[in-house]
Write a protein that holds these residues in place. Structure first.
Motif, PDB file in Angstrom:
ATOM      1  N   VAL A  43      43.713  30.976  17.912  1.00  0.00           N
ATOM      2  CA  VAL A  43      42.556  31.228  17.048  1.00  0.00           C
ATOM      3  C   VAL A  43      41.891  32.553  17.394  1.00  0.00           C
ATOM      4  CG1 VAL A  43      40.268  30.409  16.408  1.00  0.00           C
ATOM      5  CG2 VAL A  43      42.158  28.798  16.584  1.00  0.00           C
ATOM      6  N   VAL A  44      41.633  32.777  18.694  1.00  0.00           N
ATOM      7  CA  VAL A  44      40.988  34.040  19.073  1.00  0.00           C
ATOM      8  C   VAL A  44      41.935  35.208  18.810  1.00  0.00           C
ATOM      9  CG1 VAL A  44      41.728  34.100  21.490  1.00  0.00           C
ATOM     10  CG2 VAL A  44      39.544  35.097  20.848  1.00  0.00           C
ATOM     11  N   GLY A  45      43.246  34.977  18.923  1.00  0.00           N
ATOM     12  CA  GLY A  45      44.198  36.022  18.581  1.00  0.00           C
ATOM     13  C   GLY A  45      44.170  36.361  17.103  1.00  0.00           C
ATOM     14  N   LEU A  46      44.016  35.348  16.251  1.00  0.00           N
ATOM     15  CA  LEU A  46      43.924  35.601  14.813  1.00  0.00           C
ATOM     16  C   LEU A  46      42.661  36.391  14.479  1.00  0.00           C
ATOM     17  CD1 LEU A  46      45.088  32.167  13.337  1.00  0.00           C
ATOM     18  CD2 LEU A  46      46.290  34.352  13.176  1.00  0.00           C
ATOM     19  N   PHE A  47      41.540  36.031  15.089  1.00  0.00           N
ATOM     20  CA  PHE A  47      40.304  36.786  14.855  1.00  0.00           C
ATOM     21  C   PHE A  47      40.474  38.246  15.297  1.00  0.00           C
ATOM     22  CE2 PHE A  47      37.837  32.665  14.867  1.00  0.00           C
ATOM     23  CZ  PHE A  47      37.367  32.803  13.571  1.00  0.00           C
ATOM     24  N   ALA A  48      41.087  38.445  16.466  1.00  0.00           N
ATOM     25  CA  ALA A  48      41.282  39.809  16.956  1.00  0.00           C
ATOM     26  C   ALA A  48      42.216  40.595  16.043  1.00  0.00           C
ATOM     27  CB  ALA A  48      41.850  39.770  18.377  1.00  0.00           C
ATOM     28  N   HIS A  49      43.247  39.937  15.529  1.00  0.00           N
ATOM     29  CA  HIS A  49      44.200  40.613  14.635  1.00  0.00           C
ATOM     30  C   HIS A  49      43.529  41.000  13.324  1.00  0.00           C
ATOM     31  CE1 HIS A  49      48.229  41.663  13.270  1.00  0.00           C
ATOM     32  NE2 HIS A  49      47.944  41.073  12.129  1.00  0.00           N
ATOM     33  N   ILE A  50      42.750  40.085  12.752  1.00  0.00           N
ATOM     34  CA  ILE A  50      42.051  40.382  11.499  1.00  0.00           C
ATOM     35  C   ILE A  50      41.064  41.522  11.700  1.00  0.00           C
ATOM     36  CG2 ILE A  50      40.463  39.459   9.766  1.00  0.00           C
ATOM     37  CD1 ILE A  50      41.691  36.701  10.341  1.00  0.00           C
ATOM     38  N   ALA A  51      40.310  41.471  12.800  1.00  0.00           N
ATOM     39  CA  ALA A  51      39.330  42.523  13.072  1.00  0.00           C
ATOM     40  C   ALA A  51      40.002  43.873  13.240  1.00  0.00           C
ATOM     41  CB  ALA A  51      38.522  42.175  14.326  1.00  0.00           C
ATOM     42  N   THR A  52      41.201  43.890  13.814  1.00  0.00           N
ATOM     43  CA  THR A  52      41.911  45.152  13.990  1.00  0.00           C
ATOM     44  C   THR A  52      42.467  45.662  12.668  1.00  0.00           C
ATOM     45  OG1 THR A  52      42.536  44.453  16.229  1.00  0.00           O
ATOM     46  CG2 THR A  52      43.751  46.292  15.269  1.00  0.00           C
ATOM     47  N   VAL A  53      43.064  44.775  11.901  1.00  0.00           N
ATOM     48  CA  VAL A  53      43.664  45.179  10.626  1.00  0.00           C
ATOM     49  C   VAL A  53      42.599  45.671   9.650  1.00  0.00           C
ATOM     50  CG1 VAL A  53      44.880  44.319   8.590  1.00  0.00           C
ATOM     51  CG2 VAL A  53      45.697  43.707  10.870  1.00  0.00           C
ATOM     52  N   LYS A  54      41.485  44.970   9.592  1.00  0.00           N
ATOM     53  CA  LYS A  54      40.419  45.300   8.643  1.00  0.00           C
ATOM     54  C   LYS A  54      39.374  46.248   9.219  1.00  0.00           C
ATOM     55  CE  LYS A  54      41.889  42.949   5.170  1.00  0.00           C
ATOM     56  NZ  LYS A  54      42.295  43.628   3.899  1.00  0.00           N
ATOM     57  N   ARG A  55      39.584  46.694  10.485  1.00  0.00           N
ATOM     58  CA  ARG A  55      38.623  47.589  11.136  1.00  0.00           C
ATOM     59  C   ARG A  55      37.222  46.983  11.044  1.00  0.00           C
ATOM     60  NH1 ARG A  55      43.121  48.961  12.177  1.00  0.00           N
ATOM     61  NH2 ARG A  55      43.927  51.094  12.237  1.00  0.00           N
ATOM     62  N   ALA A  56      37.097  45.769  11.593  1.00  0.00           N
ATOM     63  CA  ALA A  56      35.857  45.003  11.504  1.00  0.00           C
ATOM     64  C   ALA A  56      35.267  44.802  12.894  1.00  0.00           C
ATOM     65  CB  ALA A  56      36.122  43.662  10.826  1.00  0.00           C
ATOM     66  N   PRO A  57      34.480  45.758  13.395  1.00  0.00           N
ATOM     67  CA  PRO A  57      33.924  45.624  14.750  1.00  0.00           C
ATOM     68  C   PRO A  57      32.929  44.484  14.885  1.00  0.00           C
ATOM     69  CG  PRO A  57      32.987  47.527  13.630  1.00  0.00           C
ATOM     70  CD  PRO A  57      34.097  47.031  12.768  1.00  0.00           C
ATOM     71  N   VAL A  58      32.189  44.159  13.825  1.00  0.00           N
ATOM     72  CA  VAL A  58      31.217  43.067  13.905  1.00  0.00           C
ATOM     73  C   VAL A  58      31.945  41.736  14.118  1.00  0.00           C
ATOM     74  CG1 VAL A  58      29.400  41.828  12.680  1.00  0.00           C
ATOM     75  CG2 VAL A  58      29.564  44.317  12.490  1.00  0.00           C
ATOM     76  N   LEU A  59      33.015  41.515  13.377  1.00  0.00           N
ATOM     77  CA  LEU A  59      33.808  40.298  13.559  1.00  0.00           C
ATOM     78  C   LEU A  59      34.371  40.238  14.971  1.00  0.00           C
ATOM     79  CD1 LEU A  59      35.215  37.763  12.418  1.00  0.00           C
ATOM     80  CD2 LEU A  59      37.105  39.254  11.733  1.00  0.00           C
ATOM     81  N   PHE A  60      34.859  41.352  15.471  1.00  0.00           N
ATOM     82  CA  PHE A  60      35.415  41.378  16.823  1.00  0.00           C
ATOM     83  C   PHE A  60      34.333  41.066  17.853  1.00  0.00           C
ATOM     84  CE2 PHE A  60      37.103  43.039  20.733  1.00  0.00           C
ATOM     85  CZ  PHE A  60      38.478  42.846  20.630  1.00  0.00           C
ATOM     86  N   PHE A  61      33.150  41.619  17.644  1.00  0.00           N
ATOM     87  CA  PHE A  61      32.072  41.430  18.619  1.00  0.00           C
ATOM     88  C   PHE A  61      31.658  39.963  18.701  1.00  0.00           C
ATOM     89  CE2 PHE A  61      27.535  41.188  19.656  1.00  0.00           C
ATOM     90  CZ  PHE A  61      27.525  41.842  20.886  1.00  0.00           C
TER      91      PHE A  61
END
Length: 260
Positions: free
Chosen positions: A191-209
């Motif tokens: 799950v945390v890997g999926l969040f990190a992957h989405i945040a990287t692909v979409k350039r979403a620093p807020v989601l990553f944070f």
């Protein structure tokens, strides 16, 4: 007696009012204004990519757009219920328990099912909303095949890295031998890997944070087997995200034909 004639002309006298001089913005104020504008644009872009577009996709596709999240949540609840009985617990142990002291091939065969067995040190029900949200957002953003591939890849990376860290032994990044006895199940790394992957692909620093950084902090505060696997899963997911969005280099065609 007043003589008739044209009215005397009066000079149009107007008082000139000086407009207040505008004070030019200083360098700090300009920088702050540019920063606020930059943050606003990026927050709006991230909102569209992480919230608006997935919601539109969900409305268009209906429940089929989050089918993986539904099945994953149902699997966790079902395996948790089966694990409460003696016979069911034996079945779950033989089919999904992964440890560092079992053969690698057997661990690889058990890994897919082990994702849906709640970890022993974590309650099952509180983790369901996070699991559902992670898989649902991933399927809406990445598609179902890519979601499954990323979830399995980051979990597999964590499983293999755990064996390497146990072989290395205690130290800065190693693990003690008793870590090989720890039952390694649960979907938290996926799950945390999926969040990190989405945040990287979409350039979403807020989601990553908000979705990834707390796990990183906890993993460093408590450097156990699960924490180390989470760090590996996040790192691998970020690398996969950069590779997926890497732009190909532009190559210029060179005429290599020999002169006549």
């Amino acid at each position: 007696m007043r003589t008739a004639g044209p009215e005397p002309a009066f000079a149009d006298v107007r008082r000139a009012v000086a407009a207040p001089a505008l004070r030019p913005l200083g360098a700090a104020e300009r920088s702050l204004k540019s920063f606020v504008r930059f943050v606003g644009r990026n927050l709006l872009r991230e909102f569209r990519a992480i919230v608006a577009e997935p919601v539109r996709e969900l409305v268009r596709r209906g429940l089929s757009g989050i089918l993986i999240a539904i099945l994953a949540s149902a699997a966790v609840l079902s395996l948790h219920a089966v694990d409460q009985y003696r016979t069911g617990a034996v079945l779950v142990r033989l089919t999904s328990h992964v440890r560092g002291d079992i053969p690698l091939l057997l661990a690889l065969l058990r890994t897919p099912l082990s994702l849906f067995v709640p970890a022993r040190d974590m309650p099952a029900l509180p983790g369901i909303p996070v699991l559902f949200l992670g898989f649902a957002l991933a399927q809406l953003v990445l598609g179902h095949w890519r979601t499954l591939m990323v979830a399995y890849a980051v979990s597999l990376a964590g499983t293999v890295s755990a064996r390497i860290m146990i072989a290395v032994g205690p130290g800065w990044w190693g693990l003690p031998p008793e870590a090989a006895q720890v039952i390694d199940t649960g979907a938290s790394a996926a799950v945390v890997g999926l969040f990190a992957h989405i945040a990287t692909v979409k350039r979403a620093p807020v989601l990553f944070f908000f979705a990834v950084t707390p796990t990183v902090i906890r993993s460093f505060e408590k450097p156990n087997l699960a924490g180390r696997e989470h760090i590996v899963a996040i790192t691998f997911a970020v690398v996969l995200g950069f590779l997926a969005t890497r732009k190909p280099r532009k190559t210029t065609s060179v005429d290599t034909a020999r002169p006549a």
